[in-house]
Design an enzyme around this catalytic site. Sequence first.
Site, PDB file in Angstrom:
ATOM      1  N   GLN A  17       0.780  -1.234  -0.160  1.00  0.00           N
ATOM      2  CA  GLN A  17       0.083  -0.034  -0.031  1.00  0.00           C
ATOM      3  C   GLN A  17       0.794   1.501   0.012  1.00  0.00           C
ATOM      4  O   GLN A  17       0.477   2.378  -0.744  1.00  0.00           O
ATOM      5  CB  GLN A  17      -0.882  -0.009   1.234  1.00  0.00           C
ATOM      6  CG  GLN A  17      -1.991   1.235   1.470  1.00  0.00           C
ATOM      7  CD  GLN A  17      -2.787   1.348   2.404  1.00  0.00           C
ATOM      8  OE1 GLN A  17      -3.614   2.250   2.506  1.00  0.00           O
ATOM      9  NE2 GLN A  17      -3.019   0.409   3.110  1.00  0.00           N
ATOM     10  N   GLU A 139       1.229  -1.316   8.069  1.00  0.00           N
ATOM     11  CA  GLU A 139       0.451  -0.153   8.774  1.00  0.00           C
ATOM     12  C   GLU A 139       0.210   0.010  10.350  1.00  0.00           C
ATOM     13  O   GLU A 139       0.657   1.024  10.998  1.00  0.00           O
ATOM     14  CB  GLU A 139      -1.081  -0.361   8.341  1.00  0.00           C
ATOM     15  CG  GLU A 139      -2.179   0.780   8.835  1.00  0.00           C
ATOM     16  CD  GLU A 139      -1.860   1.984   8.245  1.00  0.00           C
ATOM     17  OE1 GLU A 139      -1.443   2.360   7.336  1.00  0.00           O
ATOM     18  OE2 GLU A 139      -1.787   3.171   9.256  1.00  0.00           O
ATOM     19  N   ASP A 168       0.557   3.626   6.197  1.00  0.00           N
ATOM     20  CA  ASP A 168       0.776   3.422   4.397  1.00  0.00           C
ATOM     21  C   ASP A 168       0.570   4.528   3.609  1.00  0.00           C
ATOM     22  O   ASP A 168       1.538   5.244   3.085  1.00  0.00           O
ATOM     23  CB  ASP A 168      -0.269   2.198   4.227  1.00  0.00           C
ATOM     24  CG  ASP A 168       0.467   0.790   4.838  1.00  0.00           C
ATOM     25  OD1 ASP A 168       1.847   0.879   4.957  1.00  0.00           O
ATOM     26  OD2 ASP A 168      -0.258  -0.121   4.668  1.00  0.00           O
ATOM     27  N   GLY A 247      -8.276  20.192  21.619  1.00  0.00           N
ATOM     28  CA  GLY A 247      -7.464  21.444  21.300  1.00  0.00           C
ATOM     29  C   GLY A 247      -8.263  22.428  21.767  1.00  0.00           C
ATOM     30  O   GLY A 247      -8.927  22.551  23.030  1.00  0.00           O
ATOM     31  N   GLY A 248      -8.247  23.752  21.065  1.00  0.00           N
ATOM     32  CA  GLY A 248      -8.639  24.742  21.805  1.00  0.00           C
ATOM     33  C   GLY A 248     -10.147  24.929  21.750  1.00  0.00           C
ATOM     34  O   GLY A 248     -10.696  25.876  22.516  1.00  0.00           O
TER      35      GLY A 248
HETATM   36  N1  COA Z   1      12.219  -9.875  -9.053  1.00  0.00           N
HETATM   37  C1  COA Z   1      12.888 -10.720  -8.292  1.00  0.00           C
HETATM   38  N2  COA Z   1      12.780 -10.553  -6.853  1.00  0.00           N
HETATM   39  C2  COA Z   1      11.786  -9.724  -6.328  1.00  0.00           C
HETATM   40  C3  COA Z   1      10.996  -8.745  -7.310  1.00  0.00           C
HETATM   41  C4  COA Z   1      11.125  -8.882  -8.768  1.00  0.00           C
HETATM   42  N3  COA Z   1      10.626  -8.024  -9.734  1.00  0.00           N
HETATM   43  N4  COA Z   1      10.422  -7.958  -6.671  1.00  0.00           N
HETATM   44  C5  COA Z   1      10.756  -8.378  -5.308  1.00  0.00           C
HETATM   45  N5  COA Z   1      11.374  -9.300  -5.140  1.00  0.00           N
HETATM   46  C6  COA Z   1      12.110  -9.720  -4.041  1.00  0.00           C
HETATM   47  C7  COA Z   1      12.916  -8.946  -3.185  1.00  0.00           C
HETATM   48  O1  COA Z   1      14.245  -8.308  -3.643  1.00  0.00           O
HETATM   49  C8  COA Z   1      13.269  -9.642  -1.764  1.00  0.00           C
HETATM   50  O2  COA Z   1      14.160 -10.665  -1.915  1.00  0.00           O
HETATM   51  P1  COA Z   1      15.133 -10.905  -0.775  1.00  0.00           P
HETATM   52  O3  COA Z   1      14.350 -10.884   0.579  1.00  0.00           O
HETATM   53  O4  COA Z   1      15.874 -12.050  -1.289  1.00  0.00           O
HETATM   54  O5  COA Z   1      16.117  -9.604  -0.758  1.00  0.00           O
HETATM   55  C9  COA Z   1      11.722 -10.420  -1.739  1.00  0.00           C
HETATM   56  O6  COA Z   1      11.176 -10.251  -3.065  1.00  0.00           O
HETATM   57  C10 COA Z   1      10.747  -9.849  -1.004  1.00  0.00           C
HETATM   58  O7  COA Z   1      10.672  -8.523  -0.630  1.00  0.00           O
HETATM   59  P2  COA Z   1      10.204  -7.843   0.585  1.00  0.00           P
HETATM   60  O8  COA Z   1      10.143  -6.297   0.302  1.00  0.00           O
HETATM   61  O9  COA Z   1      11.187  -8.296   1.663  1.00  0.00           O
HETATM   62  O10 COA Z   1       8.789  -8.436   0.714  1.00  0.00           O
HETATM   63  P3  COA Z   1       8.050  -9.118   2.045  1.00  0.00           P
HETATM   64  O11 COA Z   1       6.605  -9.785   1.593  1.00  0.00           O
HETATM   65  O12 COA Z   1       8.787 -10.019   2.655  1.00  0.00           O
HETATM   66  O13 COA Z   1       7.949  -7.851   2.908  1.00  0.00           O
HETATM   67  C11 COA Z   1       7.010  -5.549   3.633  1.00  0.00           C
HETATM   68  C12 COA Z   1       6.759  -6.764   2.894  1.00  0.00           C
HETATM   69  C13 COA Z   1       5.936  -4.593   3.155  1.00  0.00           C
HETATM   70  C14 COA Z   1       6.695  -5.913   5.094  1.00  0.00           C
HETATM   71  C15 COA Z   1       8.545  -4.998   3.376  1.00  0.00           C
HETATM   72  O14 COA Z   1       8.500  -4.870   2.126  1.00  0.00           O
HETATM   73  C16 COA Z   1       8.740  -3.920   3.953  1.00  0.00           C
HETATM   74  O15 COA Z   1       8.952  -3.838   5.314  1.00  0.00           O
HETATM   75  N6  COA Z   1       8.810  -2.817   3.372  1.00  0.00           N
HETATM   76  C17 COA Z   1       8.961  -1.232   3.787  1.00  0.00           C
HETATM   77  C18 COA Z   1       7.947  -0.874   4.729  1.00  0.00           C
HETATM   78  C19 COA Z   1       6.725  -0.738   3.937  1.00  0.00           C
HETATM   79  O16 COA Z   1       6.465  -0.110   2.821  1.00  0.00           O
HETATM   80  N7  COA Z   1       5.671  -1.364   4.644  1.00  0.00           N
HETATM   81  C20 COA Z   1       4.084  -1.004   4.346  1.00  0.00           C
HETATM   82  C21 COA Z   1       3.737  -2.006   3.121  1.00  0.00           C
HETATM   83  S1  COA Z   1       2.093  -1.299   2.874  1.00  0.00           S
END
Ligand code: COA
Length: 416
Positions: A17, A139, A168, A247-248
């Site tokens: 998101q 979130e 988010d 607030g105020g």
């Molecule tokens: N091709 C190949 N690999 C890909 C890719 C693509 N097109 N797109 C994503 N990936 C891989 C990433 O490189 C990562 O690999 P790695 O762990 O080996 O480095 C893997 O997919 C997973 O990505 P990640 O971002 O860690 O996803 P997740 O599902 O494990 O975590 C979140 C999801 C949201 C918790 C995390 O991305 C996060 O903390 N983001 C930052 C904060 C954020 O935006 N949170 C709110 C989300 S609404």
Amino acid sequence: MSQPLDGIRILDFTHVQSGPTCTQLLAWMGADVIKVERPGVGDATRKQLVDVEGADSLYFTMLNHNKRSLTLNSKTQAGKEVLERLVKNCDVLVENFAPGALDRMGFGWTRIQELNPRMIMASVKGFGPGPYEDCKVYENVAQCAGGSASTTGFHDGLPMVTGAQIGDSGTGLHLGFGILAALLHREKTGRGQRVLAAMQDGVINLCRVKLRDQQRLKAGPLREYSQHGENVPFGEATPRAGNDSGGGQPGRILKCKGWEADPDAYTYFITQAAVWKNICDVIDKPDWKEDPNYATPDARLPRLNEVFGTIEDWTMTKTKYEVMQICNPLNIPVGPILSMKELAEEPSLRATGTIVECDHPERGPYLSVGCPVKLSDNAVTVTRSPLLGEHTDEVLSKVLGYSDEDIASFKEVGAV
Ligand code: COA
């Protein structure tokens, strides 16, 4: 008609998101947003909370309007080559991977700068630099870590998260602001830079008034909070204030006619000092205009429960809409509690494009929230979210200049 961000191309590496809300706003302002997704998988939200079997979910469609979708496996050699060309041909890379994921992919900030010194690299992360910088965040974690949950809810109840997606979508907005500033700065310097919006920071920014109250506590009890009138002592931190405005201009949520059966038959009512006399007339308490116990804001502070109880005796005789119709001409600020159903059906929101109906090949018509910011010379047309990989061939050939043979070979090795 030209759009403000015409000519700006975004490499959209966002998912879920926070990042997608940012790139959707940029797309609405005219940027060419190319969403990069893993082949065969795509953004995880495509298949989360599915309500129409086989179709992209509302979660996905409502966050990814006006974008193009390119599938790309950035962990294959050919995928990395395509990604390099994308970096060279885009103005902004937006990502919200877990910390370190881009570095592990081989596309950290140093490499991005080597490939394209004009590139702006914008990231959402859960936390900024510090003890939690490596943590994944969603979130509600951001709401809790950013001070919102601690200050939401009633003082005798649990900390509470709010339905507004301040962690988010709120951080997506903050990131969009940073990207626009960096784009303007690049006009002067010719160089890109990094933009970081941490979700914790974004939530703290939105909770600014609660940090204000934290510091005011040193000067004594927060008299605008109803717990003051209830003789509940304050602790060391800003407490949860229920529905007090705090607030105020004291305000509360009050029952309206029908509240017994309708969970949304309530109004917010603000006792703005400037219109106190009008309020006294409306609730039939003319003597409160001059009575020293009620006539001034200071005198009313220890009596907020009694004051709002008396106003509620009146609001309970009216519907929430009648309260608005009666109070607005008298300049008394009130607001009905509107349900999502009421908002979805509200004609004026359809007329302004805040609520829009889109058509989708897999799911048919659905409602979404359009662009919440209106520019006088640039109307936004909301177009449906892309299917997974819908624009892969188009982007590879028209944007990146690959031949049909190149594209076929990328497909053969599963790079796109
Ligand atoms: N091709 C190949 N690999 C890909 C890719 C693509 N097109 N797109 C994503 N990936 C891989 C990433 O490189 C990562 O690999 P790695 O762990 O080996 O480095 C893997 O997919 C997973 O990505 P990640 O971002 O860690 O996803 P997740 O599902 O494990 O975590 C979140 C999801 C949201 C918790 C995390 O991305 C996060 O903390 N983001 C930052 C904060 C954020 O935006 N949170 C709110 C989300 S609404």
